[in-house]
Design a protein around this motif. Structure first.
Motif, short mmCIF file in Angstrom:
data_model
loop_
_atom_site.label_atom_id
_atom_site.label_comp_id
_atom_site.label_asym_id
_atom_site.label_seq_id
_atom_site.Cartn_x
_atom_site.Cartn_y
_atom_site.Cartn_z
N ALA A 20 14.36 -9.47 -32.66
CA ALA A 20 13.92 -8.69 -33.75
C ALA A 20 13.18 -9.34 -34.45
N THR A 21 12.06 -8.41 -35.46
CA THR A 21 11.30 -9.35 -36.07
C THR A 21 11.18 -8.52 -37.41
N ALA A 22 10.64 -9.44 -38.63
CA ALA A 22 10.53 -8.93 -39.78
C ALA A 22 9.68 -9.69 -40.40
N MET A 23 9.14 -9.38 -41.58
CA MET A 23 8.11 -10.09 -42.33
C MET A 23 8.98 -10.48 -43.44
N ASP A 24 8.72 -11.90 -44.02
CA ASP A 24 9.42 -12.24 -45.19
C ASP A 24 8.31 -13.26 -45.95
N HIS A 25 7.72 -12.77 -47.07
CA HIS A 25 6.79 -13.69 -47.77
C HIS A 25 5.67 -14.02 -46.99
N GLY A 26 5.42 -12.99 -46.17
CA GLY A 26 4.05 -13.23 -45.09
C GLY A 26 4.16 -14.32 -44.05
N PRO A 32 16.01 -14.05 -32.08
CA PRO A 32 16.65 -13.69 -30.97
C PRO A 32 18.18 -13.68 -30.86
N THR A 33 18.51 -12.75 -30.41
CA THR A 33 20.03 -12.62 -30.28
C THR A 33 20.58 -12.58 -28.83
N GLY A 34 21.53 -13.29 -28.60
CA GLY A 34 22.07 -13.29 -26.97
C GLY A 34 21.83 -14.82 -26.62
N ARG A 35 21.75 -14.64 -25.30
CA ARG A 35 21.47 -15.90 -24.45
C ARG A 35 20.00 -15.82 -23.96
N LEU A 36 19.41 -17.09 -24.23
CA LEU A 36 17.91 -17.51 -23.78
C LEU A 36 18.16 -18.43 -22.37
N VAL A 37 18.22 -17.70 -21.46
CA VAL A 37 18.57 -18.44 -20.04
C VAL A 37 17.70 -17.84 -19.02
N TRP A 38 17.64 -18.40 -17.93
CA TRP A 38 16.71 -18.12 -16.81
C TRP A 38 16.47 -16.71 -16.67
N ILE A 62 11.35 -19.01 -36.40
CA ILE A 62 12.09 -18.47 -35.35
C ILE A 62 13.67 -18.76 -35.80
N ASP A 63 14.50 -17.68 -36.01
CA ASP A 63 15.68 -18.16 -36.79
C ASP A 63 16.70 -18.17 -35.46
N LEU A 64 17.21 -19.08 -35.23
CA LEU A 64 18.30 -19.26 -34.13
C LEU A 64 19.67 -18.77 -34.02
#
Length: 134
Positions: A20-26, A32-38, A62-64
Motif C-alpha cells: 500500500a502507498t500513501a503520501m504524508d507531508h510530501g 508492505p504487508t505479509g512476507r517478502l520472500v523468494w 518504507i514502513d516495515l
C-alpha cells in the motif's frame, strides 16, 4: 522439523505480499504487508516498476511494521529498493521493523548501510528538511 521457512520445494499458505502507498507531508509512504520472500519478490519488483520515471519525485519512507517476515531474497529486495529509489532529491528511510525483520536486518548488518528507524516520526524527520521558524 523446526525453522522459519517451508520445507524445500513447498510454498507456505501465507506467503503473500501486498503493498500500500500513501503520501504524508510530501513523502511517499510504502507499507508492505505479509512476507517478502523468494516467491513474493516479483510483487515487490513489479511495484518498483510502476513508479513514474522509475522513482518518485521526493523522499520515500518504507514502513516495515506489517512485514511479518523476510528471507535473504527479501533483504536483497530492500537493498535494491534503496539503490533504485535513491537519487537527486530522493532519499529513502525504513521504519518500524518488527522483531523477526529486525533480526534479519541485524544479521546482515543492514542498519549500518541503510537508514532504519524505530519510529515513523524519526524516519520522517530524517527525510524532511528542518522547519525554519521566523
Amino acid at each position: 522439523m523446526t525453522g522459519t521457512g517451508p520445507p524445500p520445494g513447498e510454498v507456505m499458505d501465507d506467503d503473500t505480499l501486498t503493498i500500500a502507498t500513501a503520501m504524508d507531508h510530501g513523502v511517499l509512504v510504502v507499507r508492505p504487508t505479509g512476507r517478502l520472500v523468494w516467491n513474493t519478490a516479483a510483487i515487490w519488483h513489479s511495484w518498483l516498476e510502476t513508479l513514474p520515471q522509475g522513482r518518485p519525485d521526493g523522499p520515500v519512507l518504507i514502513d516495515l511494521a506489517e512485514l511479518a517476515f523476510l528471507d535473504a531474497t527479501g533483504v536483497s529486495c530492500l537493498i535494491n529498493a534503496h539503490r533504485h529509489l535513491t537519487g537527486p532529491g530522493t532519499a529513502v528511510a525504513f521504519a518500524r521493523p518488527g522483531a523477526r525483520v529486525t533480526r534479519w536486518l541485524q544479521i546482515t548488518g543492514l542498519p549500518t548501510l541503510l537508514p532504519v528507524f524505530d519510529t515513523t516520526e524519526a524516519a520522517l524527520r530524517s527525510l524532511l528538511p528542518p522547519m525554519v521558524t521566523p
